[in-house]
Design an enzyme around this catalytic site. Structure first.
Site, PDB file in Angstrom:
ATOM      1  N   GLY A  17       8.599  -3.390  -7.299  1.00 17.57           N
ATOM      2  CA  GLY A  17       9.046  -2.137  -7.254  1.00 17.57           C
ATOM      3  C   GLY A  17       8.735  -1.364  -8.731  1.00 17.57           C
ATOM      4  CB  SER A  18       6.184  -2.282 -11.681  1.00 15.34           C
ATOM      5  OG  SER A  18       5.534  -2.996 -11.362  1.00 15.34           O
ATOM      6  CG  ASN A  19       3.139   0.831  -8.875  1.00 12.87           C
ATOM      7  OD1 ASN A  19       1.990   1.970  -9.956  1.00 12.87           O
ATOM      8  ND2 ASN A  19       3.056  -0.173  -8.568  1.00 12.87           N
TER       9      ASN A  19
ATOM     10  CG  MET B 104       3.123  -6.006   1.108  1.00  9.47           C
ATOM     11  SD  MET B 104       1.799  -5.711  -0.209  1.00  9.47           S
ATOM     12  CE  MET B 104       1.241  -7.314   0.593  1.00  9.47           C
ATOM     13  NE  ARG B 105       6.369  -5.446   7.716  1.00  5.39           N
ATOM     14  CZ  ARG B 105       6.671  -6.101   8.407  1.00  5.39           C
ATOM     15  NH1 ARG B 105       5.868  -6.542   9.494  1.00  5.39           N
ATOM     16  NH2 ARG B 105       7.589  -7.315   8.272  1.00  5.39           N
TER      17      ARG B 105
ATOM     18  CG  ASN C 195      -1.413   1.638  -1.179  1.00  6.73           C
ATOM     19  OD1 ASN C 195      -0.588   1.457  -1.439  1.00  6.73           O
ATOM     20  ND2 ASN C 195      -1.979   1.074  -1.177  1.00  6.73           N
TER      21      ASN C 195
ATOM     22  CG  HIS D  92      -5.347  -2.119  -3.496  1.00  4.63           C
ATOM     23  ND1 HIS D  92      -5.394  -2.717  -2.964  1.00  4.63           N
ATOM     24  CD2 HIS D  92      -6.627  -2.657  -3.968  1.00  4.63           C
ATOM     25  CE1 HIS D  92      -6.087  -3.953  -2.855  1.00  4.63           C
ATOM     26  NE2 HIS D  92      -7.223  -3.650  -3.508  1.00  4.63           N
TER      27      HIS D  92
HETATM   28  C1  GRF Z   1       0.747  -2.883  -6.619  1.00  2.00           C
HETATM   29  O1  GRF Z   1      -0.020  -4.285  -8.069  1.00  2.00           O
HETATM   30  C2  GRF Z   1       0.015  -2.167  -6.166  1.00  2.00           C
HETATM   31  O2  GRF Z   1      -1.596  -1.941  -6.775  1.00  2.00           O
HETATM   32  C3  GRF Z   1       0.000  -2.805  -5.263  1.00  2.00           C
HETATM   33  O3  GRF Z   1       1.544  -3.430  -4.215  1.00  2.00           O
HETATM   34  C4  GRF Z   1       1.451  -3.699  -5.795  1.00  2.00           C
HETATM   35  C5  GRF Z   1       3.397  -3.697  -6.120  1.00  2.00           C
HETATM   36  O4  GRF Z   1       3.542  -3.632  -7.051  1.00  2.00           O
HETATM   37  N1  GRF Z   1      -0.439  -1.951  -3.549  1.00  2.00           N
HETATM   38  P1  GRF Z   1       4.873  -3.156  -7.226  1.00  2.00           P
HETATM   39  O5  GRF Z   1       5.795  -3.551  -6.428  1.00  2.00           O
HETATM   40  O6  GRF Z   1       4.893  -1.937  -7.638  1.00  2.00           O
HETATM   41  O7  GRF Z   1       5.266  -3.963  -8.993  1.00  2.00           O
END
Ligand code: GRF
Length: 209
Positions: A17-19, A97-98, A114, A116
């Site tokens: 969940g860093s984003n 992841m789905r 999303n 990526h």
């Molecule tokens: C990120 O690298 C994003 O690009 C991909 O999954 C990762 C999620 O990272 N879809 P985080 O859980 O937000 O740290």
């Protein structure tokens, strides 16, 4: 002074969940006119749920059912209802992841985004930074895109590039891409917030793309 109308978002994630943190921090600091209504995870002990609690955001575990890469249709319907009930207007996937299918795509057209870790359309799928290294790329990056029913596919909204250093390790490249992600994703959400706030007249709505 008129307050900017805040966009209600729901964040879906399966991992660290860093984003999600990057977005919640920007909301907390007041420079993102969004309101995080709900964080949902398909993984019971995912750190993203702890993070939601840390930021005092409502959160819920969604048992995903018997499939590995998608939700069972009834469960995806349940997700739609949960998000609607929370008043969510933009769904933000942050390491979810789905692959989403009709129930969600129909309920939130052009309202699911999303991020990526590659310059799509190059390297969809898992560990995209490793794919870029193996392919001998000199530049890679990250992409924010609308979600459709294919993996890491859908109209591209924004990208940021990073140069791959000579002899760079996968870990280093991944870390540098994540730094970019944490700038790009809140910036794209901010764009949605701006468009949402601009659509002040009730009959105007906010534009689809
Ligand atoms: C990120 O690298 C994003 O690009 C991909 O999954 C990762 C999620 O990272 N879809 P985080 O859980 O937000 O740290």
């Amino acid at each position: 002074m008129t307050q900017m109308k805040r966009l209600s978002i729901g964040i879906l994630g399966s991992g660290k969940g860093s984003n999600c943190r990057a977005i919640l921090e920007r909301i907390r600091s007041g420079d993102l006119a969004a309101e995080a209504r709900l964080v949902v995870s398909d993984v019971l002990d995912a750190p993203i749920l702890d993070m939601a609690r840390e930021f005092r955001v409502a959160n819920t575990y969604l048992p995903p059912g018997r499939f590995r890469t998608r939700l069972e249709p009834e469960i995806e319907e349940q997700l739609v209802q949960t998000l609607r009930h929370a008043g969510v207007e933009l769904v933000v996937l942050a390491g979810f992841m789905r692959v989403l299918h009709q129930p969600m795509l129909k309920a939130f057209p052009h309202r699911i985004i999303n991020i990526h870790p590659s310059l799509l359309p190059k390297f969809p799928g898992l560990e995209a930074w490793k794919q870029a290294l193996v392919a001998g790329e000199t530049v890679t990056g990250c992409t924010v895109h609308y979600v459709d029913d294919r993996i890491d596919h859908g109209q591209i909204l924004a990208q940021k590039e990073v140069k791959i250093l000579p002899n760079e390790s996968a870990e280093s490249l991944h870390a540098r891409i994540q730094v970019l992600e944490h700038e790009l994703y809140p910036a794209v959400v901010a764009e949605f917030c701006k468009r949402y706030a601009e659509a002040t007249q009730p009959d105007k709505g906010w534009s689809d793309n």
